[in-house]
Every structure is written in structure tokens, then in C-alpha cells.
Scaffold this motif. Structure first.
Motif, PDB file in Angstrom:
ATOM      1  N   PHE A 707       0.846  -1.207   0.000  1.00  0.00           N
ATOM      2  CA  PHE A 707       0.000   0.000   0.000  1.00  0.00           C
ATOM      3  C   PHE A 707       0.874   1.247   0.000  1.00  0.00           C
ATOM      4  CE2 PHE A 707      -1.541   3.400   2.815  1.00  0.00           C
ATOM      5  CZ  PHE A 707      -2.640   3.852   2.087  1.00  0.00           C
ATOM      6  N   ALA A 708       1.890   1.274   0.850  1.00  0.00           N
ATOM      7  CA  ALA A 708       2.753   2.447   0.975  1.00  0.00           C
ATOM      8  C   ALA A 708       3.489   2.730  -0.337  1.00  0.00           C
ATOM      9  CB  ALA A 708       3.746   2.242   2.119  1.00  0.00           C
ATOM     10  N   ARG A 709       3.992   1.693  -0.971  1.00  0.00           N
ATOM     11  CA  ARG A 709       4.680   1.866  -2.261  1.00  0.00           C
ATOM     12  C   ARG A 709       3.716   2.440  -3.302  1.00  0.00           C
ATOM     13  NH1 ARG A 709       9.478  -1.431  -3.446  1.00  0.00           N
ATOM     14  NH2 ARG A 709       9.994  -2.792  -1.702  1.00  0.00           N
ATOM     15  N   PHE A 710       2.522   1.869  -3.341  1.00  0.00           N
ATOM     16  CA  PHE A 710       1.531   2.295  -4.330  1.00  0.00           C
ATOM     17  C   PHE A 710       1.172   3.764  -4.143  1.00  0.00           C
ATOM     18  CE2 PHE A 710      -3.190   2.645  -5.159  1.00  0.00           C
ATOM     19  CZ  PHE A 710      -3.088   2.767  -6.536  1.00  0.00           C
ATOM     20  N   MET A 711       0.842   4.159  -2.923  1.00  0.00           N
ATOM     21  CA  MET A 711       0.419   5.538  -2.691  1.00  0.00           C
ATOM     22  C   MET A 711       1.576   6.519  -2.897  1.00  0.00           C
ATOM     23  SD  MET A 711      -2.767   5.470  -2.317  1.00  0.00           S
ATOM     24  CE  MET A 711      -2.907   7.238  -2.069  1.00  0.00           C
ATOM     25  N   THR A 712       2.797   6.099  -2.609  1.00  0.00           N
ATOM     26  CA  THR A 712       3.956   6.956  -2.884  1.00  0.00           C
ATOM     27  C   THR A 712       4.075   7.222  -4.376  1.00  0.00           C
ATOM     28  OG1 THR A 712       5.145   6.116  -0.940  1.00  0.00           O
ATOM     29  CG2 THR A 712       6.461   7.158  -2.675  1.00  0.00           C
ATOM     30  N   LYS A 713       3.898   6.171  -5.174  1.00  0.00           N
ATOM     31  CA  LYS A 713       3.945   6.319  -6.633  1.00  0.00           C
ATOM     32  C   LYS A 713       2.803   7.211  -7.129  1.00  0.00           C
ATOM     33  CE  LYS A 713       6.073   1.768  -7.463  1.00  0.00           C
ATOM     34  NZ  LYS A 713       7.249   2.144  -8.272  1.00  0.00           N
TER      35      LYS A 713
END
Length: 759
Positions: A707-713
Motif C-alpha cells: 500500500f505504501a509503495r503504491f500511494m507513494t507512486k
């Protein structure tokens, strides 16, 4: 004056003329009888309406919200083009090879026909492009279009040819030459399930038909004579394909479409393919498209386009529908990137974890390797069932084949790999992979924006978002809390962390019981099992089940207290449907996948209106967001999110809930922002495949980082409208109500004042 005497052949000449007129009359009457299907003897002819609107099987297309073609549903992949969208090389090659007098005739080429008749077919066919189009479009040779006379030897073939001639002439009256040749190229078969010139260009050269070169156009036109015989993909047939291509080039030179120099250069070129077979799995968000297909089947039956599922599928495959969806191709790409990066890393840790232990990763509840696990799963495999059908009860022969090495292409995180492996080794290989399901939805619209069903659609087609139903674990607790808040509980309502006893069950608490009092907000942030269980005992299991339905949970929840800890099975799709209420001011919108369907000509067949209903007040919905934010604070189960600074710009707020099921079989995370809610599930192919370590297998470690990777992107992509920001607060909200320390202090102060007054 010369007097002509009667010749001795006068009577014979008269009978010749009688015979001639009789033959002409017979032919005219024969044509008329065929045209009207006299007494039903000749079979149906295409009607005027059919000629004006010829039906051609056309793939239905699926589009993203940002206008990208995501993929198609088809048995025949046909992509119609306009004349101007086709390379002139293709047009010239076709005319030079198939019908050089195409511009002069009116559907029937008398010269070509005479040549065929005088040389008994030895000088090639006499069919014009228009006749071939008539045959392809209207299937004049189909059984259903034949009458009783068609059963008579030779006569049936004569009737068919006359039908094609009549239809060709009618087509010439209804369409221009450009339209006819365009329809022909959109209709014809090029092999490898490529129908129409655009599909052929995409399949063999991965380009549009407008960009085809001279040699590419000549190859494709040459294949029309016999696509299987001149298959360029088959190494054994490439030489025949080259020779046929060069015949086409020779015809183009003969009729001055190309120069001798062009011909000499082109004929010496090898075939250069960029082979991309077109199939239903190609394209954007394949797992999502599978669900769209199911929805369109229901829609087609409901709207009367089909009577059953089989008819509905046929309708979708051939109707040329345009299906507009909610997926954003940019978000989808970011979700797939984030999922792949995360899973590649976690897979390495999983391998290292089990290598250190020295066992295979399929274990029982006590962590012991399950004996016979691979053999049990092998019996469920497609390969085993095929062999069982072949060998019956001969298990020795079946296992012999199952253990026999063969050439296969397998999935690895370093890319697909060609190798030699037995079916049994293949099962062992794939069972060691962790899998993922990930979905992102806009709470305000209900639009699903990204859907990652697993790690590779080609190799893992089981969808972990909606098809799979897993235990949600603690990600279900917010639904329990929401049921309580709806009854009047507040985030600052305190409950004790003590054992809660149900008939036959006492919920366990990781780390034991503290005996202390916890506000619901803090209890949510720490994910304390006893508080969720205590709430369940106070408000009742039936209240939770009923309110879960209100929030959008479609599964039938069991009537057991353990649902408060997510012991039941449900899909990620349902779980996110429930969470949207909290970020949408208390309103539930049924998740939306499709916004609009049109026919092949752009006529709107259906526009889908979201199903919206109020489930809780805006104030109570914000209370739920506030409790979810507690998890991201120090000591909370979502505190790991603080390691991603890009998520917290602009005073952004994020809510979230982790979930970890028994024995770390499932790891889940649901992250909530104002504009997107994203859920992640990570686990093995079944519950036996898992980490033994609670640290490695928990939702905060195994699911949250995706989730964190996705929202950062997402936040780093300036082309997207989603930016980090705080949650929208209700106008009538008193923030002091959510400050539990202040609330407790006020309660104590009021209590002290009352005690003083009593004195």
C-alpha cells in the motif's frame, strides 16, 4: 433486283435462336427464382436490410476511464478500419493479386469468368473481391442458407455461385469501391485467430495496418490464399510464405504498382515478424476484465440480448460492444509496479526463511511439513485429470507421466524461463510462491481505479480480489466498531482489556491481558482483540452481521462471536466496499466497474447510475476515520507508514487497519485516504503455505508496504489528480469530542464538582 432464295439452313438457324432465347429465359427465371427463394427450394438470400447493414462478428472492446483500450472479448478478433487507415501497399497488393479489374467490373468479372470456363478452371479462380466479400459476409455456403435443391450433386454448387453473383451485384449497387475493398479487408481471415487487416498487422508485426511496409503487406495478402499453408510463424512454412509473398510482389510489378527496383529489393528481404498473438488475456487489468465480463453476461440476459449464459457470451464475443470502465490505466500500472516490487522482495525473504529452517513451506498448524501435500494437489490439477481420462484407474501410468520431464515455460521473478521440468516439479515450483490481491477504489464515486488479482495472469489466473474469499482477520474490526458507533458509542468510550468469555470460546490477546481501560480509538489503533470481543458481547453478533450488510458486505456471515476477529471468509472487494462509507460521509456506493456500454456504432445501450444510500451520519463516519488514524500513530499497528515521508506531505492524514489470521496464513492491509481506499492481501496458494514467523507474516510487514509503495507512486505522479491531504471534516464536528485525554479530564472535573456540591 436480286431475289434471295430460302437457304437450306434457315430452319436450323431459327431453332438455334429459339434455343438461345430459351436458355436466356431459363437463366433469367433461374436467377429470379434464386433471388426470391422460389417455394423455399433455393435457400435464403441476404435481404436489402442485411446488405445495407451487413453483420460481421466483431470483438467487444473494454476501455479505461482515461480512454485506453484495455482488451477485448472475442472468439474472432476483428478490428474494423476505414479505407484511409489501411496502408496503400495492402490495397495495391490485393488488387494486383486477387482482382486487377476491380475498378472496372460491377461485381462479376466477365473476362475472368470466361477464362475459367474456357480453361476448365486451370487458369485460376474467377471470383472477384466483391464475390469473395459476399461469400464471407453472408456465408452463402452455410447449411442454414441452403434449400432442398442444394442436395442435388453439382446443382447445389451452381446455386451457390449464382447466389454469390447476385449478392455481389447488389453489394456493388449499395457501396462504393472503397467501401467494398475496406469491408473485404476488415472481414478476411489471416490465420492465428487474426481476422481483418488490423488484427493481422497487430498479430504478426505488432503495428497498425496503416504502418505496414511493402513486404509486410505482400506477405499478408499472400496468406489470404491459404493462411495455414503460408503460416510465417511456423519455421517449416516460412519458405513457402516467402515464395507466396514474392508472387504477390511479382503481380504488383506486373501491373506497375511498384518498380522493378522495388521488386528486386523486396523479394530478397527475409520475413521479420514481431509476433503478438491476440487473446483475451492480453491488455490492461486482466483480472478486472474477467469480472467485467461476468457483469456484462448478467446485463445481456437482464436486457434481453440473450436468454442464457451461453447466448450472452456469444453476444459479447460478436456484437462489437464498447464497454467503458472505471479503471485508470495509470493507477493500474502503478499498482502493478508496486505489487511486483513488493512481492519480489517478500518472495526472496520467504525463500530465505524456509531455507534457514530446512523444510518445504507447506506445513500443518504445528509447523510440521505436510506429508503428501504435493501429491494431493497434483490430483486436483488439470494435467492429472487429462491423464486420468486417458489411463483410467491405472495410477502407475498416471504418476509415470506426472513425473516425466518435458519442455515448459515457467514463471520466475527474474522473468519467464524455458526449462525441462516434470508436472510434479512444476507443482512444487508454483506452490512456493506467495500471491497478492490488491484493489483501489474512490470512496466518493465507488469507482474501482486499480485491480491486481495476483502476481502474473499468465501463470496465476485465480483472482485474489473478488474470486478468492479469505479470512479478513483484524481488518474486519472497523466494521464491528462501526456497528457500535452507529448505536451511540464514541471513540472515547472506554472498555477493559480483560478476558471475554463466549460459550466455547475465549478470544486470545497477543502479549496477554493488561487489565487496563482503553478508549475505543486507542484500542482500534493497537488492534486489541479483547476490546473488539467486548463490543461484540455488548451489542450482539446479530447487530454486527446486520450492520455489515448495510456497509456492503455481501457474504453471509456466520452467527458466531469470532467474526469480530475476522474468522469468517469474505473477499477484498466486499471489505473495501464497506470501508468506503467512512471516507464518503456515511454514504455507501456499491463498487462501480462499468460506466457505459455502447454498440459498435457508438449508440449508448446503457449508462450505469451508482447505487447510493446513507448508512451512518457524516459525524459518525468521521469518528470511524479518526479511529482508523489511530493506527498510524506511535505504537499503532500501521505506524510503519511513517517510514514513507511522501505520504505525509501537506498535513496529510491516513487511516489504516492491519490484519493477520491464525498461523499467519493471511496478511492484510486496508489503507484509507480521502480520495482512495486500497486493500492488500498477501498469502500462499492455500493456508498451508506461510511464514512460521509472526513478525514476517503479519499484515504490517507482509501487506502494508505494498500500500505504501503504491500511494507513494500515486502522489509522485503529477498527471494524477490524487494528492496527499487531510480528511474532510463535518461542519458540526467538535474536535474536543475526539480528544480522549481532554474528554476524560472534563469528565473527572465534572465528577469532582458534583462531589463537592454533595458535601
Amino acid at each position: 433486283m436480286i431475289k434471295l432464295e430460302k437457304g437450306k439452313y434457315r430452319r436450323a438457324i431459327r431453332w438455334v435462336w429459339y434455343g438461345f432465347f430459351l436458355v436466356i429465359t431459363f437463366i433469367v427465371l433461374f436467377i429470379w427464382a434464386i433471388a426470391i427463394n422460389f417455394m423455399g427450394l433455393f435457400g435464403e438470400m441476404p435481404s436489402l436490410k442485411a446488405l445495407e447493414n451487413p453483420k460481421s462478428e466483431q470483438a467487444s472492446e473494454v476501455y479505461s476511464a482515461d480512454g485506453k483500450l484495455m482488451g477485448k472479448f472475442f472468439t474472432v478478433d476483428r478490428q474494423p478500419l476505414d479505407f484511409e487507415e489501411i496502408s496503400p501497399y495492402v490495397i495495391n497488393a490485393l488488387i494486383a493479386t486477387e482482382d486487377i479489374r476491380f475498378e472496372q467490373h460491377a461485381g462479376i468479372d466477365a473476362k475472368a469468368l470466361a477464362r475459367v470456363l474456357t480453361k476448365m478452371g486451370g487458369a485460376g479462380g474467377g471470383s472477384t473481391l466483391t464475390q469473395q466479400l459476399a461469400k464471407n459476409l453472408f456465408d452463402t455456403r452455410a447449411k442454414e442458407n441452403r434449400g432442398p435443391l442444394a442436395k442435388i450433386p453439382y446443382l447445389g454448387l451452381v446455386i451457390i455461385k449464382f447466389k454469390e453473383w447476385i449478392t455481389a451485384v447488389r453489394l456493388e449497387k449499395n457501396y462504393t469501391k472503397k467501401e467494398i475493398i475496406t469491408m473485404y479487408l476488415n472481414e478476411c481471415a489471416f490465420g492465428r485467430n487474426a481476422f481483418g487487416i488490423q488484427s493481422a498487422a497487430k498479430t504478426y508485426f505488432n503495428k497498425n495496418a496503416s504502418d505496414l511496409t511493402l513486404t509486410e503487406a505482400a506477405m499478408l495478402v499472400g496468406m489470404l490464399q491459404a493462411p495455414t499453408k503460408y503460416d510465417p510463424v511456423n519455421p517449416q512454412k516460412q519458405q513457402a510464405c516467402i515464395e507466396r509473398r514474392n508472387v504477390v510482389l511479382g503481380q504488383m510489378k506486373l501491373y506497375n504498382f511498384i518498380t522493378d527496383e522495388d521488386f528486386q529489393k523486396a523479394k530478397s528481404e527475409p520475413i521479420r515478424l514481431d509476433y503478438h498473438p491476440q487473446d483475451n488475456s492480453e491488455g490492461i487489468a486482466p483480472y478486472f476484465r474477467n469480472e467485467v465480463f461476468k457483469e456484462i453476461i448478467k446485463w445481456a440476459i437482464d436486457k434481453g440480448y440473450a436468454n442464457n449464459e451461453k447466448e450472452a457470451k456469444e453476444f459479447i464475443y460478436t456484437a462489437g460492444l464498447k464497454i467503458y470502465t472505471t479503471i485508470d490505466s495509470r493507477l493500474q500500472a502503478l499498482a502493478e509496479e508496486a505489487a511486483a516490487e513488493h512481492m519480489k522482495e517478500k518472495q526472496q525473504r520467504f525463500y530465505a526463511h524456509w531455507k534457514a529452517i530446512g523444510r518445504n513451506p507447506w506445513v500443518d498448524e504445528y509447523g510440521r511439513e505436510k506429508i503428501g501435500y504435493i501429491e494431493q494437489n497434483a490430483k486436483k490439477s488439470y494435467t492429472y485429470k487429462i491423464l486420468q481420462a486417458k489411463y483410467g484407474n491405472d495410477e502407475k501410468a498416471i504418476w509415470n507421466e506426472m513425473n516425466k520431464p518435458r519442455q515448459m515455460r515457467i514463471f520466475t521473478w527474474q522473468g519467464e524461463k524455458d526449462t525441462i521440468m516434470s508436472p510434479m516439479d512444476s507443482i512444487r515450483h508454483y506452490k512456493k510462491f506467495l500471491q497478492i490481491g490488491m484493489m483501489s477504489i474512490e470512496p466518493k464515486t465507488g469507482h474501482i481505479k486499480a485491480w491486481v488479482g495476483n502476481i502474473s495472469y499468465r501463470h496465476f489466473q485465480y483472482d485474489q480480489v473478488r474470486q478468492a474469499r479469505h479470512q479478513p482477520g483484524s481488518t474486519f474490526k472497523p466494521i464491528v466498531y462501526a456497528a457500535a458507533v452507529n448505536l451511540g458509542y464514541t471513540p472515547c468510550h472506554e472498555m477493559p482489556d480483560v478476558p471475554v468469555v463466549f460459550p466455547g470460546w475465549i478470544p486470545k490477546q497477543e502479549g496477554g491481558y493488561t487489565g487496563g481501560m482503553y478508549p475505543l480509538r486507542r484500542a482500534m489503533g493497537l488492534s486489541i482483540n479483547t476490546i473488539a470481543a467486548g463490543l461484540t458481547k455488548e451489542i450482539g453478533v446479530d447487530e454486527i452481521r446486520k450492520y455489515a450488510k448495510e456497509l456492503g458486505v455481501e457474504s453471509e456471515l456466520p452467527r458466531v462471536a469470532s467474526i469480530c476477529l475476522g474468522s469468517h471468509a469474505m473477499s477484498m472487494y466486499e471489505l473495501l466496499s464497506a470501508y468506503t462509507v467512512f471516507a464518503n460521509k456515511g454514504y455507501h456506493i456499491r463498487p462501480v466497474m462499468i460506466t457505459k456500454i455502447t454498440d459498435r456504432n457508438g449508440k449508448v445501450l446503457e449508462e450505469f447510475v451508482p447505487e447510493i444510500r446513507e448508512v451512518m451520519s457524516e459525524k459518525k463516519a468521521y469518528m470511524m476515520l479518526d479511529m482508523l488514524m489511530a493506527g498510524t500513530e506511535k505504537g499503532g499497528t500501521s505506524a510503519f507508514l511513517r517510514a514513507y515521508p511522501a505520504l505525509w506531505k501537506n498535513n496529510a492524514q491516513i487511516g489504516g487497519k492491519t490484519g493477520t489470521t491464525q498461523h499467519q496464513a493471511d496478511a492484510l492491509y486496508v489503507g484509507v485516504t480521502q480520495d482512495l481506499i486500497t486493500g492488500v492481501w498477501v498469502g500462499g496458494d492455500d493456508k498451508a503455505v506461510r511464514f512460521l514467523s509472526m513478525y514476517e507474516g503479519q499484515g504490517a510487514i507482509l501487506a502494508l508496504p505494498a500500500f505504501a509503495r503504491f500511494m507513494t507512486k500515486v502522489y509522485d505522479d503529477n498527471s494524477l489528480p490524487y494528492k496527499p491531504r487531510p480528511f474532510e471534516k463535518p461542519a458540526d464536528l467538535d474536535l474536543d469530542e475526539l480528544d480522549c485525554a481532554k474528554m476524560k479530564s472534563n469528565i473527572e472535573r465534572v465528577g469532582d464538582e458534583k462531589r463537592k456540591k454533595r458535601r
